[in-house]
Design an enzyme around this catalytic site. Structure first.
Site, PDB file in Angstrom:
ATOM      1  N   ARG A  84      10.647 -29.631   3.853  1.00 21.21           N
ATOM      2  CA  ARG A  84      10.375 -28.298   4.399  1.00 21.21           C
ATOM      3  C   ARG A  84       8.920 -27.924   4.148  1.00 21.21           C
ATOM      4  O   ARG A  84       8.425 -28.012   3.030  1.00 21.21           O
ATOM      5  CB  ARG A  84      11.301 -27.269   3.752  1.00 21.21           C
ATOM      6  CG  ARG A  84      11.150 -25.853   4.309  1.00 21.21           C
ATOM      7  CD  ARG A  84      12.067 -24.884   3.578  1.00 21.21           C
ATOM      8  NE  ARG A  84      13.467 -25.224   3.776  1.00 21.21           N
ATOM      9  CZ  ARG A  84      14.424 -25.007   2.867  1.00 21.21           C
ATOM     10  NH1 ARG A  84      14.122 -24.470   1.693  1.00 21.21           N
ATOM     11  NH2 ARG A  84      15.676 -25.338   3.129  1.00 21.21           N
TER      12      ARG A  84
ATOM     13  N   ARG B  34       9.842 -18.481  -2.520  1.00 25.01           N
ATOM     14  CA  ARG B  34       9.864 -19.367  -1.343  1.00 25.01           C
ATOM     15  C   ARG B  34       8.877 -18.861  -0.279  1.00 25.01           C
ATOM     16  O   ARG B  34       8.072 -17.966  -0.534  1.00 25.01           O
ATOM     17  CB  ARG B  34      11.285 -19.411  -0.789  1.00 25.01           C
ATOM     18  CG  ARG B  34      12.335 -19.883  -1.823  1.00 25.01           C
ATOM     19  CD  ARG B  34      12.694 -21.334  -1.680  1.00 25.01           C
ATOM     20  NE  ARG B  34      13.713 -21.767  -2.623  1.00 25.01           N
ATOM     21  CZ  ARG B  34      14.914 -22.222  -2.267  1.00 25.01           C
ATOM     22  NH1 ARG B  34      15.272 -22.230  -1.000  1.00 25.01           N
ATOM     23  NH2 ARG B  34      15.745 -22.664  -3.187  1.00 25.01           N
TER      24      ARG B  34
ATOM     25  N   LYS C 254      16.176 -19.196  -6.957  1.00 20.92           N
ATOM     26  CA  LYS C 254      15.211 -18.982  -5.881  1.00 20.92           C
ATOM     27  C   LYS C 254      14.893 -17.504  -5.709  1.00 20.92           C
ATOM     28  O   LYS C 254      15.684 -16.625  -6.059  1.00 20.92           O
ATOM     29  CB  LYS C 254      15.734 -19.562  -4.574  1.00 20.92           C
ATOM     30  CG  LYS C 254      17.062 -18.973  -4.104  1.00 20.92           C
ATOM     31  CD  LYS C 254      17.592 -19.746  -2.910  1.00 20.92           C
ATOM     32  CE  LYS C 254      18.978 -19.265  -2.511  1.00 20.92           C
ATOM     33  NZ  LYS C 254      19.557 -20.062  -1.416  1.00 20.92           N
TER      34      LYS C 254
ATOM     35  N   LYS D 215      12.942 -14.726  -2.809  1.00 14.85           N
ATOM     36  CA  LYS D 215      12.470 -14.613  -1.428  1.00 14.85           C
ATOM     37  C   LYS D 215      11.804 -13.261  -1.186  1.00 14.85           C
ATOM     38  O   LYS D 215      12.291 -12.229  -1.650  1.00 14.85           O
ATOM     39  CB  LYS D 215      13.640 -14.805  -0.455  1.00 14.85           C
ATOM     40  CG  LYS D 215      14.309 -16.174  -0.589  1.00 14.85           C
ATOM     41  CD  LYS D 215      15.499 -16.329   0.343  1.00 14.85           C
ATOM     42  CE  LYS D 215      16.115 -17.722   0.214  1.00 14.85           C
ATOM     43  NZ  LYS D 215      17.270 -17.902   1.125  1.00 14.85           N
TER      44      LYS D 215
ATOM     45  N   CYS E  59      22.751 -22.204  10.974  1.00 13.99           N
ATOM     46  CA  CYS E  59      22.110 -23.079   9.995  1.00 13.99           C
ATOM     47  C   CYS E  59      22.300 -24.530  10.428  1.00 13.99           C
ATOM     48  O   CYS E  59      22.980 -24.824  11.411  1.00 13.99           O
ATOM     49  CB  CYS E  59      22.707 -22.840   8.610  1.00 13.99           C
ATOM     50  SG  CYS E  59      24.399 -23.471   8.438  1.00 13.99           S
TER      51      CYS E  59
ATOM     52  N   CYS F 144      23.474 -31.297   5.744  1.00 18.10           N
ATOM     53  CA  CYS F 144      23.526 -30.397   4.592  1.00 18.10           C
ATOM     54  C   CYS F 144      24.674 -30.797   3.660  1.00 18.10           C
ATOM     55  O   CYS F 144      25.836 -30.862   4.080  1.00 18.10           O
ATOM     56  CB  CYS F 144      23.698 -28.946   5.035  1.00 18.10           C
ATOM     57  SG  CYS F 144      23.808 -27.797   3.632  1.00 18.10           S
TER      58      CYS F 144
ATOM     59  N   CYS G 181      22.602 -19.201   4.736  1.00 15.90           N
ATOM     60  CA  CYS G 181      21.212 -19.473   5.105  1.00 15.90           C
ATOM     61  C   CYS G 181      20.802 -18.825   6.429  1.00 15.90           C
ATOM     62  O   CYS G 181      19.627 -18.557   6.641  1.00 15.90           O
ATOM     63  CB  CYS G 181      20.973 -20.981   5.160  1.00 15.90           C
ATOM     64  SG  CYS G 181      21.048 -21.769   3.534  1.00 15.90           S
TER      65      CYS G 181
END
Length: 567
Positions: free
Chosen positions: A71, A140, A212, A214, A433, A439, A482
Site C-alpha cells: 500500500r 495511517r 492503528k 486514522k 473492500c 484478504c 474497511c
C-alpha cells in the site's frame, strides 16, 4: 486482589524487540522462502505491506501460495500522472496485473512475490512516494477532500493533511535500511539502537501506538472523507474565505468483532476548536494520550474509540489539555452538512476542469470489454493530468483544458470505460473492500460480489422511480469495516460463508450509525431483501426524507412490518 499490570499482547512484544521496526526483515528478505516469520509479519505492516495468500488456491496440491499486498501512502490522494503510471508498471511487472484504489485515498498492489518485494517498494520511493506508515500501529494515510479548486481553502486543508502526514510519520531509519539500501554496497546504520526512544521516535516511542490511528480533514459542505469515522477528524472552520481552524472530533472507528460484545463501531465525538497554527501540536497531543493510555493487552479494544468510551470525552479532553499545558477552546457551531463525491465534470475555477471518473470498487484491470489500465495509461501519457483519489475508490483527473474535454471522453469510450454520467446512481454511491481471495480476514465475497448485486438492483430501483435517489451501499467481507459500512445508508457485512448482515439507517452525510435489519442473509437473497426496503421507503417516506432518514425514523420493528405490508 492482584495489582499486577495486564499481560501485554504478543504484538507489543514483537514491537518492543524489533529495534524500531527492523526485526529480522533484512535477513528474511534474503532467505530462500516465500514468506516471513510471525514476528516480522507484524512489523511489515508498518513498512506498508501485508503477507497474504490466494485463498482460491488453498486446497490445491501445492498448498498456500504466498504473496504480498503493498500500500502506498498518498496524503489527500494527490499524485502525478508519472507516479500513477509507475504504479501501473509495478502491478504488471511484479503484481497480479491489477491495481486497487482504496477507501482511504491510497493505492494497493496485490500478488507481489517476496522475491520482488524490495524492488517494488524501492521503485515506489523512486517516484517520490512512500509505503511507510501506510499500515501498522501508527497514523495511517491522512485523508482530505481531494477536490482541486483555485481557492485558498482547499489549498489550506490539503497542505494541513501533508503537514500532519509528515509530522506523524515514524522517524526510524529501519525503513531505509530494509528497502532502500543496496544489498551489495549497503550502508550500516545501527546507531539508533544506542539512542533513547525519545531521540529515535519522539512521538511514538519504542512500541509505537496500541493500534492503528486514522486522520481525516473535511469541509462543512463536503464530508467526502467521512470525518466522523476517523480516530481524529478535523472539520474546517472557514471565515471570510480562510480556514481559521478546525473542530476536532475524536474516537471514530468502524471495526468490530460480532462475537465480542465489548467491540463496536463508533462515530467521533466533538472535542475542541483548534486554531490552524496549532493543529500539529494538538494532533500530536491526541496521539500521545492514546499512546500512553490505549489498551495494549487486548488488540480488539485498543483503538482510541475504546479509550474514549471508557473515559468519556471530558476526561480525554482534559488529558490532552494537560499534555499541552493549556486549555482548549470549545467547538464552534460549524458541522458537516454536505457531501460531494466529485464525480463528473467540475470547474476548477482557474480556466481548467476536473473530471471525476467512477471506478467501480476501485479495481483497475484490463479485460475484453473494459481496459481500465490501458485507458489510464493513455490519459496519463497524452493529457498528463494531476490525479486525485477519492474516498469512494474513484479518481479525479485534474487540469483538463476545455479543448481537451472531448479527447478525454474519446479515450474513455475507446477502452470501453463508461463515462461517469452513464453510471447508475446506485452504482456510483456503492463501494466494497477487497474481500476474497486475497484478504486473510475476509469471510465472504465483497468486491467480486457487489457488482452483480448492483446489476440486480438497478431495474427495481428504476421501476420504483428511485433510480435518481442517492444513498450509500457499502459491502465488506468481514466485520472489520474497511469500506465504512456502519454509517452507510445500507451496509452489507460478511458474517458467515455466503451470508451477510444487512444494516440500514445510516446517512449519506456519514454522521449517523446504522442498525441491523436482518442477519445471516444468503448472498442470493440480499438483492430481494434490499428491494423490500426500497419499496417500503417509496410507499411510506415523508417528504424530502432520504432512505437512511426513513429507516432511522421507523426503526427495525416497524421497518419489518412495512417491508411485509402490501402496497
Amino acid at each position: 486482589m492482584s495489582t499486577d499490570a495486564p499481560k501485554l499482547s504478543p504484538v507489543e512484544g514483537f514491537k518492543d524487540e524489533s529495534r524500531y521496526l527492523r526485526g529480522t526483515i533484512p535477513d528474511e528478505l534474503q532467505a530462500d522462502t516465500d514468506h516471513f516469520g510471525k514476528g516480522d509479519l507484524q512489523l511489515l505492516k508498518f513498512h506498508g505491506t501485508y503477507q497474504q495468500d490466494d485463498r482460491d488456491s488453498r486446497k490445491s496440491p501445492g498448498g498456500k501460495t504466498y504473496s504480498f499486498m503493498i500500500r502506498t501512502r498518498i496524503p489527500s490522494g494527490v499524485l502525478t500522472s508519472d507516479q500513477f503510471l509507475a504504479h501501473l508498471d509495478l502491478c504488471d511487472e511484479f503484481g497480479n496485473s491489477t491495481m486497487k484504489l482504496t477507501t482511504r485515498q491510497a493505492i494497493q498492489l496485490h500478488g507481489v512475490p517476496k522475491t520482488d518485494l524490495k524492488t517494488t517498494i524501492a521503485r515506489i520511493n523512486e517516484c517520490g512516494l512512500s509505503t511507510l506508515a501506510a499500515c501498522g500501529d501508527v497514523n495511517r494515510n491522512v485523508m482530505c477532500c481531494p477536490a482541486k479548486r483555485s481557492d485558498s481553502i482547499h489549498d489550506q486543508i490539503q497542505s494541513a493533511a501533508m503537514d500532519l502526514a509528515m509530522h506523524l510519520a515514524p522517524r526510524t531509519i529501519s525503513y531505509r535500511q530494509c528497502w532502500l539500501v543496496d544489498d551489495e554496497t549497503g550502508e550500516k546504520q545501527l546507531l539508533q539502537d544506542e539512542k533513547s526512544p525519545e531521540e529515535v521516535e519522539p512521538i511514538y516511542g519504542k512500541t509505537y501506538l496500541p493500534r492503528k490511528f486514522k486522520i481525516g480533514i473535511a469541509l462543512p459542505e463536503d464530508n467526502c472523507i467521512d470525518v466522523y469515522t476517523q480516530d481524529l477528524g478535523m472539520i474546517a472552520v472557514v471565515r471570510d474565505g480562510k480556514v481559521i481552524g478546525y473542530n476536532f472530533t475524536v474516537g471514530g472507528g468502524m471495526g468490530t468483532t460480532p462475537s465480542a460484545a465489548k467491540t463496536f463501531p463508533a462515530l467521533g465525538k466533538r472535542m475542541a476548536f483548534v486554531k490552524a497554527e496549532d493543529v500539529l501540536k494538538v494532533a500530536e497531543a491526541v496521539v500521545i494520550v492514546q499512546r500512553d493510555n490505549g489498551n495494549r493487552a487486548d488488540r480488539k479494544v485498543a483503538r482510541l474509540k475504546y479509550l474514549i468510551a471508557e473515559w468519556g470525552i471530558e476526561k480525554f479532553r482534559a488529558a490532552v489539555e494537560k499534555h499541552l499545558g493549556a486549555p482548549l477552546d470549545d467547538c464552534t457551531e460549524d458541522d458537516v452538512h454536505g457531501f460531494d463525491d466529485h464525480i463528473g465534470w467540475q470547474d476548477q475555477g482557474d480556466g481548467k476542469w476536473s473530471y471525476g471518473l467512477n471506478v467501480e470498487n476501485g479495481r483497475l484491470s484490463d479485460g475484453p470489454e473494459r481496459q481500465w489500465k490501458a485507458c489510464f495509461r493513455e490519459i496519463c501519457s497524452e493529457l498528463k493530468p494531476e490525479i486525485r483519489l477519492t474516498s469512494h475508490q474513484s479518481a479525479i483527473l485534474c487540469d483538463i483544458a476545455p479543448e481537451d474535454k472531448p479527447k478525454l471522453t474519446e479515450i474513455l469510450k475507446k477502452h470501453g470505460i463508461p463515462v461517469s454520467e452513464e453510471v447508475s446512481t446506485v452504482r456510483r454511491w456503492s463501494m466494497a473492500c477487497v474481500g476474497l481471495p486475497t484478504c486473510g480476514l475476509s469471510i465472504t465475497e465483497s468486491e467480486r460480489a457487489l457488482p452483480q448485486m448492483i446489476d440486480e438492483l438497478e431495474a427495481p430501483l428504476a421501476k420504483l422511480g428511485l433510480d435518481k435517489d442517492a444513498f450509500t451501499i457499502r459491502m465488506t467481507g468481514c466485520p472489520n469495516g474497511c469500506a465504512r459500512p456502519y454509517n452507510a445508508d445500507i451496509g452489507l457485512v460478511g458474517k458467515a460463508k455466503g451470508k451477510y448482515t444487512v444494516f440500514v439507517g445510516g446517512a449519506l452525510l456519514g454522521n449517523r450509525l446504522n442498525f441491523i435489519f436482518r442477519d445471516l442473509v444468503p448472498t442470493e437473497e440480499v438483492p430481494s431483501t434490499l428491494v423490500s426496503v426500497f419499496t417500503a421507503y417509496k410507499n411510506y417516506r415523508q417528504e424530502s426524507e432520504t432512505l437512511g432518514d426513513f429507516c432511522a425514523r421507523v426503526g427495525k420493528d416497524e421497518l419489518e412490518k412495512l417491508c411485509s405490508t402490501p402496497a
